[in-house]
Design an enzyme around this catalytic site. Structure first.
Site, mmCIF file in Angstrom:
data_model
loop_
_atom_site.group_PDB
_atom_site.id
_atom_site.type_symbol
_atom_site.label_atom_id
_atom_site.label_comp_id
_atom_site.label_asym_id
_atom_site.label_seq_id
_atom_site.Cartn_x
_atom_site.Cartn_y
_atom_site.Cartn_z
ATOM 1 C CE LYS A 1 -0.313 3.199 4.204
ATOM 2 N NZ LYS A 1 -0.136 3.310 6.099
ATOM 3 C CD GLU B 1 -2.976 5.268 6.267
ATOM 4 O OE1 GLU B 1 -3.195 5.645 4.912
ATOM 5 O OE2 GLU B 1 -2.648 5.215 6.899
ATOM 6 C CD GLU C 1 -3.619 -2.437 6.946
ATOM 7 O OE1 GLU C 1 -2.881 -2.828 6.368
ATOM 8 O OE2 GLU C 1 -4.832 -1.353 6.552
ATOM 9 C CG ASN D 1 -1.871 0.590 1.499
ATOM 10 O OD1 ASN D 1 -1.628 1.903 0.702
ATOM 11 N ND2 ASN D 1 -2.433 1.269 3.090
ATOM 12 C CB SER E 1 4.775 -2.001 11.529
ATOM 13 O OG SER E 1 4.778 -0.862 12.277
ATOM 14 C CG HIS F 1 -6.231 1.803 4.647
ATOM 15 N ND1 HIS F 1 -5.676 2.609 5.568
ATOM 16 C CD2 HIS F 1 -4.967 0.618 4.560
ATOM 17 C CE1 HIS F 1 -4.362 2.621 6.433
ATOM 18 N NE2 HIS F 1 -4.035 1.330 5.246
ATOM 19 N N GLY G 1 1.729 1.751 10.789
ATOM 20 C CA GLY G 1 2.628 3.767 10.819
ATOM 21 C C GLY G 1 3.645 3.055 11.988
HETATM 22 C C1 PEP Z 1 -1.231 0.213 5.761
HETATM 23 O O1 PEP Z 1 -0.962 1.839 5.845
HETATM 24 O O2 PEP Z 1 -1.850 -1.089 5.042
HETATM 25 C C2 PEP Z 1 -0.204 -0.726 6.680
HETATM 26 C C3 PEP Z 1 -0.347 -2.089 6.614
HETATM 27 O O3 PEP Z 1 1.320 0.124 6.749
HETATM 28 P P1 PEP Z 1 2.480 0.285 7.157
HETATM 29 O O4 PEP Z 1 3.538 -1.495 7.388
HETATM 30 O O5 PEP Z 1 2.950 0.937 7.404
HETATM 31 O O6 PEP Z 1 2.251 0.178 9.259
#
Ligand code: PEP
Length: 248
Positions: free
Chosen positions: A12, A97, A167, A10, A213, A95, A173
């Site tokens: 972003k 976000e 998630e 992703n 992460s 997601h 993040g």
């Molecule tokens: C995400 O936003 O889908 C995600 C998993 O981000 P990160 O790997 O940076 O935690």
């Protein structure tokens, strides 16, 4: 039936079109693996150049967002048929976000899932709890509610083609990863819920990712769990580490 692993990046809001093409070139040899579905979910403006850049490779292209109408007076939006025509295969929906920053609720997310399938796109449906819900111990009920709403009216055949990304928001993040056991617990709970809402064959077929992460160091352990069929990767999808996750 063995489920095929799916590792999706992703990106972003991170790469200009020329940077996106350069990243495809950097990752090209690192992400080779015919046993895994490798997906780059990229910003809308990068879709056309990335589709071109990954031609002839094993990489599929995904999008990060769309609007539920096919066409019309929706200034600034893009539609599912536009994505499909541009060469997109997967679409991230729900997601955290988009839920938290852009106010997307489960009614809209459910409409997006149905529209994506109608347009021939495969949704990567995200769910997950906040730190407060994790601490309160109510995360299971929260995730069950998200998925039950988001899949309202979605058929078993469609769910067999669906990817669900678990998630935990507290792990996105932040550098804080759910332990492999924590991730497995929720991914299994999601599979059990799909069996309850649909049937055992559908639960067996649906692919469930962990996201939060995930990186080159922790991917192998997370992916070794029986109900974790892949990863949705943010930060680590923008660098060579992504190749190590694909091949973990
Ligand atoms: C995400 O936003 O889908 C995600 C998993 O981000 P990160 O790997 O940076 O935690």
């Amino acid at each position: 039936m063995a489920r095929r692993r799916i590792i999706a990046g992703n990106w972003k809001m991170n790469k200009t079109p020329s940077e996106a093409v350069a990243l495809c070139a950097e990752l090209k040899d690192l992400v080779k693996n015919d046993a895994v579905d490798v997906v780059y979910c990229v910003p809308a403006i990068d879709i056309v150049p990335v589709v071109e850049a990954v031609k002839g490779t094993n990489v599929l292209v995904g999008a990060e967002n769309f609007y539920i109408e096919d066409k019309g007076a929706f200034t600034g939006e893009i539609s599912a048929p536009m994505l499909k025509d541009a060469g997109v295969t997967y679409i991230i929906i729900g997601h955290s976000e988009r839920r938290d920053i852009f106010g997307e609720n489960d009614i809209l997310i459910n409409a997006k899932v149905k529209k994506a399938f109608a347009a021939g796109l495969k949704p990567i449906l995200c769910c997950g709890e906040s730190l407060a819900l994790r601490k309160a111990g109510t995360y299971t009920a929260w995730i069950r509610r998200q998925i039950t709403w988001d899949l309202d009216g979605v058929t078993a055949d469609q769910v067999k083609d669906l990817v669900i990304a678990y998630e935990p928001i507290w792990a996105i993040g932040t550098g804080e990863t759910a332990t492999a056991d924590q991730a497995q617990e929720v991914c299994k709970m999601i599979r059990d819920l799909i069996a309850e809402l649909y049937d055992a064959a559908t639960a067996e077929a649906v692919r469930i990712q962990y996201g939060g992460s995930m990186n080159a160091g922790n991917a192998a352990e997370l992916l070794s769990k029986p109900d974790i069929d892949g990863g949705l990767i943010g930060g680590a999808s923008l660098k060579a580490d992504f190749g190590q996750i694909v091949n973990a």
